[in-house]
Design an enzyme around this catalytic site. Structure first.
Site, PDB file in Angstrom:
ATOM      1  N   ASP A 107       0.878  -1.165  -0.108  1.00 27.27           N
ATOM      2  CA  ASP A 107       0.004  -0.005   0.005  1.00 27.27           C
ATOM      3  C   ASP A 107       0.800   1.281   0.058  1.00 27.27           C
ATOM      4  OD1 ASP A 107      -1.694   2.201   0.878  1.00 27.27           O
ATOM      5  OD2 ASP A 107      -3.135   0.649   1.221  1.00 27.27           O
ATOM      6  N   ILE A 108       0.635   2.179  -0.839  1.00 27.34           N
ATOM      7  CA  ILE A 108       1.481   3.274  -0.873  1.00 27.34           C
ATOM      8  C   ILE A 108       1.363   4.361   0.160  1.00 27.34           C
ATOM      9  CG2 ILE A 108      -0.234   4.762  -2.457  1.00 27.34           C
ATOM     10  CD1 ILE A 108       3.431   4.164  -3.623  1.00 27.34           C
ATOM     11  N   GLN A 129     -14.649   2.818   1.373  1.00 29.29           N
ATOM     12  CA  GLN A 129     -13.877   2.303   0.237  1.00 29.29           C
ATOM     13  C   GLN A 129     -13.342   3.617  -0.469  1.00 29.29           C
ATOM     14  OE1 GLN A 129     -15.986  -0.353  -2.269  1.00 29.29           O
ATOM     15  NE2 GLN A 129     -14.069  -1.018  -3.444  1.00 29.29           N
ATOM     16  N   HIS A 142     -10.543  -5.161  -2.645  1.00 31.48           N
ATOM     17  CA  HIS A 142      -9.077  -5.460  -2.132  1.00 31.48           C
ATOM     18  C   HIS A 142      -9.206  -5.869  -0.772  1.00 31.48           C
ATOM     19  CE1 HIS A 142      -9.824  -1.157  -2.231  1.00 31.48           C
ATOM     20  NE2 HIS A 142      -9.379  -1.095  -0.990  1.00 31.48           N
ATOM     21  N   PHE A 143      -8.339  -6.616  -0.258  1.00 32.65           N
ATOM     22  CA  PHE A 143      -8.213  -6.922   1.019  1.00 32.65           C
ATOM     23  C   PHE A 143      -6.911  -5.977   1.647  1.00 32.65           C
ATOM     24  CE2 PHE A 143     -10.676 -10.544   0.665  1.00 32.65           C
ATOM     25  CZ  PHE A 143     -11.354 -10.532   2.050  1.00 32.65           C
ATOM     26  N   HIS A 144      -7.021  -5.600   2.670  1.00 30.76           N
ATOM     27  CA  HIS A 144      -5.631  -4.691   3.265  1.00 30.76           C
ATOM     28  C   HIS A 144      -5.109  -5.907   4.227  1.00 30.76           C
ATOM     29  CE1 HIS A 144      -6.981  -0.453   2.379  1.00 30.76           C
ATOM     30  NE2 HIS A 144      -7.842  -1.034   2.215  1.00 30.76           N
TER      31      HIS A 144
HETATM   32  P1  AMP Z   1      -9.733   1.334   0.230  1.00 30.97           P
HETATM   33  O1  AMP Z   1     -10.062   2.819   0.909  1.00 30.97           O
HETATM   34  O2  AMP Z   1     -10.066   0.502   1.200  1.00 30.97           O
HETATM   35  O3  AMP Z   1     -10.427   1.501  -0.934  1.00 30.97           O
HETATM   36  O4  AMP Z   1      -8.273   1.418   0.248  1.00 30.97           O
HETATM   37  C1  AMP Z   1      -7.680   1.637  -0.955  1.00 30.97           C
HETATM   38  C2  AMP Z   1      -6.193   1.611  -0.532  1.00 30.97           C
HETATM   39  O5  AMP Z   1      -5.382   1.901  -1.505  1.00 30.97           O
HETATM   40  C3  AMP Z   1      -5.658   2.735   0.294  1.00 30.97           C
HETATM   41  O6  AMP Z   1      -5.112   2.253   1.576  1.00 30.97           O
HETATM   42  C4  AMP Z   1      -4.538   3.431  -0.472  1.00 30.97           C
HETATM   43  O7  AMP Z   1      -3.311   3.741   0.488  1.00 30.97           O
HETATM   44  C5  AMP Z   1      -3.999   2.601  -1.454  1.00 30.97           C
HETATM   45  N1  AMP Z   1      -3.770   3.009  -2.496  1.00 30.97           N
HETATM   46  C6  AMP Z   1      -4.261   3.954  -3.366  1.00 30.97           C
HETATM   47  N2  AMP Z   1      -3.608   4.401  -4.361  1.00 30.97           N
HETATM   48  C7  AMP Z   1      -2.338   3.141  -4.433  1.00 30.97           C
HETATM   49  C8  AMP Z   1      -1.343   2.995  -5.318  1.00 30.97           C
HETATM   50  N3  AMP Z   1      -1.240   3.426  -6.601  1.00 30.97           N
HETATM   51  N4  AMP Z   1      -0.465   1.888  -4.968  1.00 30.97           N
HETATM   52  C9  AMP Z   1      -0.761   1.338  -3.714  1.00 30.97           C
HETATM   53  N5  AMP Z   1      -1.764   1.714  -3.061  1.00 30.97           N
HETATM   54  C10 AMP Z   1      -2.428   2.489  -3.140  1.00 30.97           C
END
Ligand code: AMP
Length: 140
Positions: A34-35, A97, A103-105
């Site tokens: 995760d970025i 979201q 996706h899963f964190h």
């Molecule tokens: P959600 O809010 O559950 O949809 O999570 C989206 C996740 O994607 C967040 O934790 C962001 O930090 C992550 N994210 C957004 N853009 C990127 C990217 N380019 N590369 C990796 N993670 C990302």
């Protein structure tokens, strides 16, 4: 899925149009750092299917996804040496979201350490790569 946006950021990562710090890939899933991590070692696992949220996945893909989440969570736990691992999975903006490709964190947790902010602070890709190097060899 009719309302799936093929230009969402994870779709671009899947097509190789956006970079990511990759952890794992097979025919059905991709995992990457995760970025904007909420803890060191925060990993995302996504299906390659076009699905806005978990309800859009068919049974076979849902099963493949959760099996790989479990495998990668084990590796993250060993690599980071954390006593706890949080799995988070948000469906819909009302649930928080922000990227509409399901996706899963996988988020390492330590006793007494607060969870970092969600999607707020950008990490240095070089630092993410160092963490990824610890996780990758532990995925079995
Ligand atoms: P959600 O809010 O559950 O949809 O999570 C989206 C996740 O994607 C967040 O934790 C962001 O930090 C992550 N994210 C957004 N853009 C990127 C990217 N380019 N590369 C990796 N993670 C990302």
């Amino acid at each position: 899925m009719s309302d799936y946006d093929r230009d969402n950021i994870f779709a671009k990562i899947l097509r190789g149009e956006m970079p990511c710090v990759k952890i794992f890939e097979d025919n059905d899933t991709l995992a990457f750092m995760d970025i904007m991590p909420q803890a060191e070692g925060h990993v995302l696992v996504i299906p390659k299917a076009e699905a806005c949220d978990m309800m859009d996945l068919d049974d076979a893909m849902a099963q493949k996804l959760i099996v790989n989440v479990q495998r990668i969570a084990r590796a993250v736990k060993s690599a980071i040496g954390c006593p706890g691992v949080m799995l988070a999975q948000l469906n819909g903006s009302a649930a928080g979201q922000t990227v509409f490709h399901t996706h899963f964190h996988i988020i390492p947790r330590h006793n007494g350490v607060e969870l970092g902010f969600h999607a707020k602070n950008m990490a240095d890709p070089g630092e993410l790569e160092k963490i990824a190097e610890k996780i990758r060899p532990l995925i079995s």
